[in-house]
Scaffold this motif. Structure first.
Motif, PDB file in Angstrom:
ATOM      1  N   GLY A  34       0.859  -1.182   0.000  1.00  0.00           N
ATOM      2  CA  GLY A  34       0.000   0.000   0.000  1.00  0.00           C
ATOM      3  C   GLY A  34       0.890   1.224   0.000  1.00  0.00           C
ATOM      4  O   GLY A  34       2.074   1.139   0.354  1.00  0.00           O
ATOM      5  N   SER A  35       0.345   2.386  -0.419  1.00  0.00           N
ATOM      6  CA  SER A  35       1.203   3.573  -0.387  1.00  0.00           C
ATOM      7  C   SER A  35       1.434   4.026   1.051  1.00  0.00           C
ATOM      8  O   SER A  35       2.392   4.733   1.344  1.00  0.00           O
ATOM      9  CB  SER A  35       0.634   4.696  -1.255  1.00  0.00           C
ATOM     10  OG  SER A  35      -0.665   5.022  -0.877  1.00  0.00           O
ATOM     11  N   ASN A  36       0.578   3.580   1.954  1.00  0.00           N
ATOM     12  CA  ASN A  36       0.792   3.820   3.385  1.00  0.00           C
ATOM     13  C   ASN A  36       2.192   3.365   3.805  1.00  0.00           C
ATOM     14  O   ASN A  36       2.911   4.058   4.536  1.00  0.00           O
ATOM     15  CB  ASN A  36      -0.282   3.039   4.150  1.00  0.00           C
ATOM     16  CG  ASN A  36      -0.367   3.433   5.604  1.00  0.00           C
ATOM     17  OD1 ASN A  36       0.592   3.872   6.205  1.00  0.00           O
ATOM     18  ND2 ASN A  36      -1.531   3.277   6.177  1.00  0.00           N
TER      19      ASN A  36
ATOM     20  N   SER B 270      -4.934   0.925  -4.593  1.00  0.00           N
ATOM     21  CA  SER B 270      -6.068   0.661  -3.699  1.00  0.00           C
ATOM     22  C   SER B 270      -7.357   1.349  -4.127  1.00  0.00           C
ATOM     23  O   SER B 270      -8.436   0.924  -3.731  1.00  0.00           O
ATOM     24  CB  SER B 270      -5.746   1.151  -2.287  1.00  0.00           C
ATOM     25  OG  SER B 270      -4.655   0.475  -1.742  1.00  0.00           O
ATOM     26  N   LYS B 271      -7.283   2.427  -4.859  1.00  0.00           N
ATOM     27  CA  LYS B 271      -8.480   3.201  -5.131  1.00  0.00           C
ATOM     28  C   LYS B 271      -8.987   2.905  -6.542  1.00  0.00           C
ATOM     29  O   LYS B 271      -9.688   1.933  -6.740  1.00  0.00           O
ATOM     30  CB  LYS B 271      -8.190   4.690  -4.897  1.00  0.00           C
ATOM     31  CG  LYS B 271      -7.570   4.990  -3.517  1.00  0.00           C
ATOM     32  CD  LYS B 271      -8.545   4.819  -2.371  1.00  0.00           C
ATOM     33  CE  LYS B 271      -7.935   4.602  -1.000  1.00  0.00           C
ATOM     34  NZ  LYS B 271      -7.045   5.609  -0.481  1.00  0.00           N
TER      35      LYS B 271
ATOM     36  N   ASP C  38       1.135  13.161  -2.417  1.00  0.00           N
ATOM     37  CA  ASP C  38       0.377  11.914  -2.325  1.00  0.00           C
ATOM     38  C   ASP C  38      -0.786  11.993  -3.316  1.00  0.00           C
ATOM     39  O   ASP C  38      -1.742  12.733  -3.118  1.00  0.00           O
ATOM     40  CB  ASP C  38      -0.101  11.772  -0.875  1.00  0.00           C
ATOM     41  CG  ASP C  38      -0.995  10.561  -0.630  1.00  0.00           C
ATOM     42  OD1 ASP C  38      -1.477   9.945  -1.594  1.00  0.00           O
ATOM     43  OD2 ASP C  38      -1.215  10.248   0.560  1.00  0.00           O
TER      44      ASP C  38
ATOM     45  N   PHE D 296      -4.719  13.792   5.407  1.00  0.00           N
ATOM     46  CA  PHE D 296      -4.769  12.338   5.600  1.00  0.00           C
ATOM     47  C   PHE D 296      -4.143  11.945   6.945  1.00  0.00           C
ATOM     48  O   PHE D 296      -3.031  12.345   7.280  1.00  0.00           O
ATOM     49  CB  PHE D 296      -4.016  11.680   4.447  1.00  0.00           C
ATOM     50  CG  PHE D 296      -4.165  10.189   4.363  1.00  0.00           C
ATOM     51  CD1 PHE D 296      -5.388   9.574   4.609  1.00  0.00           C
ATOM     52  CD2 PHE D 296      -3.083   9.398   4.005  1.00  0.00           C
ATOM     53  CE1 PHE D 296      -5.517   8.198   4.508  1.00  0.00           C
ATOM     54  CE2 PHE D 296      -3.206   8.028   3.892  1.00  0.00           C
ATOM     55  CZ  PHE D 296      -4.432   7.425   4.152  1.00  0.00           C
TER      56      PHE D 296
ATOM     57  N   ALA E 239      -3.040   9.608  -4.337  1.00  0.00           N
ATOM     58  CA  ALA E 239      -3.820   8.370  -4.231  1.00  0.00           C
ATOM     59  C   ALA E 239      -5.065   8.381  -5.129  1.00  0.00           C
ATOM     60  O   ALA E 239      -5.539   7.332  -5.549  1.00  0.00           O
ATOM     61  CB  ALA E 239      -4.224   8.130  -2.775  1.00  0.00           C
ATOM     62  N   TYR E 240      -5.582   9.577  -5.421  1.00  0.00           N
ATOM     63  CA  TYR E 240      -6.825   9.678  -6.214  1.00  0.00           C
ATOM     64  C   TYR E 240      -6.574  10.270  -7.604  1.00  0.00           C
ATOM     65  O   TYR E 240      -7.490  10.744  -8.251  1.00  0.00           O
ATOM     66  CB  TYR E 240      -7.860  10.520  -5.453  1.00  0.00           C
ATOM     67  CG  TYR E 240      -8.171   9.909  -4.113  1.00  0.00           C
ATOM     68  CD1 TYR E 240      -9.091   8.874  -3.990  1.00  0.00           C
ATOM     69  CD2 TYR E 240      -7.498  10.326  -2.960  1.00  0.00           C
ATOM     70  CE1 TYR E 240      -9.335   8.276  -2.768  1.00  0.00           C
ATOM     71  CE2 TYR E 240      -7.742   9.733  -1.732  1.00  0.00           C
ATOM     72  CZ  TYR E 240      -8.664   8.711  -1.650  1.00  0.00           C
ATOM     73  OH  TYR E 240      -8.903   8.110  -0.445  1.00  0.00           O
TER      74      TYR E 240
ATOM     75  N   ARG F  70      -3.068  -4.613  -1.012  1.00  0.00           N
ATOM     76  CA  ARG F  70      -2.048  -3.722  -0.466  1.00  0.00           C
ATOM     77  C   ARG F  70      -0.871  -3.540  -1.416  1.00  0.00           C
ATOM     78  O   ARG F  70       0.151  -4.213  -1.311  1.00  0.00           O
ATOM     79  CB  ARG F  70      -1.527  -4.226   0.908  1.00  0.00           C
ATOM     80  CG  ARG F  70      -2.583  -4.691   1.899  1.00  0.00           C
ATOM     81  CD  ARG F  70      -3.593  -3.604   2.231  1.00  0.00           C
ATOM     82  NE  ARG F  70      -2.967  -2.393   2.736  1.00  0.00           N
ATOM     83  CZ  ARG F  70      -3.160  -1.180   2.204  1.00  0.00           C
ATOM     84  NH1 ARG F  70      -3.937  -1.018   1.145  1.00  0.00           N
ATOM     85  NH2 ARG F  70      -2.564  -0.139   2.713  1.00  0.00           N
TER      86      ARG F  70
ATOM     87  N   ASN G 263      -7.597  13.716   1.105  1.00  0.00           N
ATOM     88  CA  ASN G 263      -8.606  12.886   1.757  1.00  0.00           C
ATOM     89  C   ASN G 263      -8.612  13.305   3.229  1.00  0.00           C
ATOM     90  O   ASN G 263      -7.534  13.358   3.821  1.00  0.00           O
ATOM     91  CB  ASN G 263      -8.190  11.417   1.623  1.00  0.00           C
ATOM     92  CG  ASN G 263      -9.022  10.495   2.470  1.00  0.00           C
ATOM     93  OD1 ASN G 263     -10.132  10.835   2.864  1.00  0.00           O
ATOM     94  ND2 ASN G 263      -8.486   9.315   2.753  1.00  0.00           N
TER      95      ASN G 263
ATOM     96  N   THR H 215      -1.211   4.716  -5.645  1.00  0.00           N
ATOM     97  CA  THR H 215      -1.697   3.471  -5.060  1.00  0.00           C
ATOM     98  C   THR H 215      -2.552   2.677  -6.042  1.00  0.00           C
ATOM     99  O   THR H 215      -3.158   3.243  -6.956  1.00  0.00           O
ATOM    100  CB  THR H 215      -2.520   3.760  -3.785  1.00  0.00           C
ATOM    101  OG1 THR H 215      -2.917   2.517  -3.204  1.00  0.00           O
ATOM    102  CG2 THR H 215      -3.772   4.579  -4.079  1.00  0.00           C
TER     103      THR H 215
HETATM  104  C1  LIG Z   1      -6.314   5.759   0.525  1.00  0.00           C
HETATM  105  C2  LIG Z   1      -5.204   6.720   0.616  1.00  0.00           C
HETATM  106  C3  LIG Z   1      -3.886   6.307   0.508  1.00  0.00           C
HETATM  107  C4  LIG Z   1      -3.518   4.943   0.118  1.00  0.00           C
HETATM  108  O1  LIG Z   1      -3.634   3.951   0.914  1.00  0.00           O
HETATM  109  P1  LIG Z   1      -2.989   2.550   0.522  1.00  0.00           P
HETATM  110  O2  LIG Z   1      -2.065   2.297   1.650  1.00  0.00           O
HETATM  111  O3  LIG Z   1      -2.262   2.689  -0.774  1.00  0.00           O
HETATM  112  O4  LIG Z   1      -4.132   1.641   0.446  1.00  0.00           O
HETATM  113  C5  LIG Z   1      -2.875   7.235   0.536  1.00  0.00           C
HETATM  114  N1  LIG Z   1      -3.150   8.536   0.672  1.00  0.00           N
HETATM  115  C6  LIG Z   1      -4.394   8.980   0.754  1.00  0.00           C
HETATM  116  C7  LIG Z   1      -4.621  10.433   0.837  1.00  0.00           C
HETATM  117  C8  LIG Z   1      -5.464   8.086   0.754  1.00  0.00           C
HETATM  118  O5  LIG Z   1      -6.706   8.531   0.869  1.00  0.00           O
END
Ligand SMILES: *Cc1c(COP(=O)(O)O)cnc(C)c1O
Length: 374
Positions: A102-104, A234-235, A202, A128, A204-205, A243, A175, A232
């Protein structure tokens, strides 16, 4: 607990930064709501974690299934094939790519590689929640810049910086607010940073944003060696449960991130699925198109209820329910609709809802209408 010696107080032993942390609050899982309220899982909709309502694409699913059969072996710790694919996608060298669980995970790698007690990181109010966690976990100071119109105020962020600032975190779009920065202002901010600081953008979107003056900041990497861009799967790519995410940066930065990376941080199934997802442009586009239509419906529906919302360019909308949102959240749960309370983001009157399938959006709006009439 009986087993604990009277003299042992674990909280006193924890690192200062860890003691001050509040854990990340994820969206409520469907199975948990089913257990708590005695609902059938099939009657519950979850619009709480900005997941792709279309799910995983068929090509990624096939690749994941095939990879599962090979799971007795360790994954490729260097992520060769996925890095090649990501590098080609961005027209960058594979040395610029760092893979994450995941990017987390990548955000954590940045904190571990560049932050420590005595230095600080800057991020925005309403940004975030993972940023303060990553920063405080390594004992660095987190500095919060006031937001403007719920979004990042770059001048306020710059004003928080000093010679001990090593990292600035910017979510674009952000986010949970859905706010975004124009390419011009963001690049000017990056160009003007003092030499001691890195900036993480970041994205992510990214895939959802259609605004003409939104920029792909990965295109600036050649110009700014202190820039790190995170993305990521994930989205929009629909692989949240697997992940996988990544950072794009100068190769020297990537080298440092990889020194603190867990050797096998991205599992074999995730790597295979991500490679396939990256090639499946049709599935991605279908999700983006669905989101644009759903966003339109949701915004109009919320407005028709006399409620406000923060203008969003992501796959979610932050709705101002005009009162403490906790009771509205609970009322929605009782109807089997899971959204995300955002009081922990300093937004006690808002609920964040993910844009779902058309029927899910309708169900949310109907439930919201009933919840707000109470
Ligand atoms: C969902 C999100 C992430 C990404 O989460 P993952 O770990 O890649 O699932 C990263 N930054 C923001 C702002 C998010 O909303």
């Amino acid at each position: 607990m009986d087993g604990l010696r009277a003299s042992l107080h674990p909280a006193a032993l924890a690192c200062d930064g860890v003691r001050g942390l509040t854990p990340y609050l994820p969206g409520k899982p469907i199975a948990e709501l089913a257990r708590e309220f005695g609902l059938a899982e099939g009657d519950i909709i979850k619009l709480a974690s900005n997941e792709n309502p279309l799910g995983i694409g068929a090509r990624a699913l096939t690749a994941a299934r095939d990879a599962l059969a090979e799971c007795a072996r360790y994954p490729d710790g260097a992520g060769f094939a996925l890095k090649q694919a990501i590098a080609a996608h961005h027209d960058l060298a594979p040395e610029c790519v760092t893979l994450g669980n995941g990017s987390n995970d990548v955000l954590d790698l940045v904190a571990r590689a560049f932050l420590a007690p005595g230095v600080n990181a800057v991020y925005s109010e309403h940004a975030f929640a993972v940023y303060p966690i990553a920063v405080q976990a390594v004992g660095a100071e987190g500095r919060v810049a006031k937001a403007r119109d719920y979004g990042h105020d770059l001048a306020a962020m710059r004003a928080q910086m000093d010679t001990a600032t090593r990292v600035v975190f910017i979510a674009n779009p952000n986010n949970p607010t859905g706010t975004w920065l124009r390419g011009g202002e963001l690049e000017a901010f990056i160009a003007d940073l003092p030499p001691g600081a890195l900036v993480v953008v970041d994205e992510a979107y990214f895939e959802y944003v259609a605004e003409p003056d939104y920029s792909d900041s990965s295109r600036w990497l050649a110009r700014y060696p202190h820039l790190i861009v995170t993305r990521t799967f994930s989205k929009a790519y629909g692989l949240a449960g697997l992940r996988v995410g990544y950072a794009l940066s100068h190769p020297e930065v990537a080298d440092l991130l990889n020194r603190v990376r867990e050797p096998f941080n991205v599992n074999h199934v995730a790597q295979a699925a991500a490679c396939a997802a990256l090639e499946d442009r049709a599935h991605l586009q279908q999700g983006v198109t669905l989101n644009a239509a759903g966003m339109h419906t949701m915004r109009a529906g919320v407005r028709a209820l006399g409620l406000g919302c923060i203008p969003s360019v992501g796959n979610f909308l932050c709705v101002d329910v005009g009162r403490d949102a906790g009771a509205v959240y609970q009322a929605l749960l009782r109807e089997g609709v899971i959204v995300r309370p955002v009081a922990n983001y300093g937004l006690p009157n808002h609920l964040r809802v993910t844009i779902g399938l058309a029927e899910e959006n309708r169900r949310f709006l109907d439930a919201l209408s009933r919840a707000c009439q109470r």
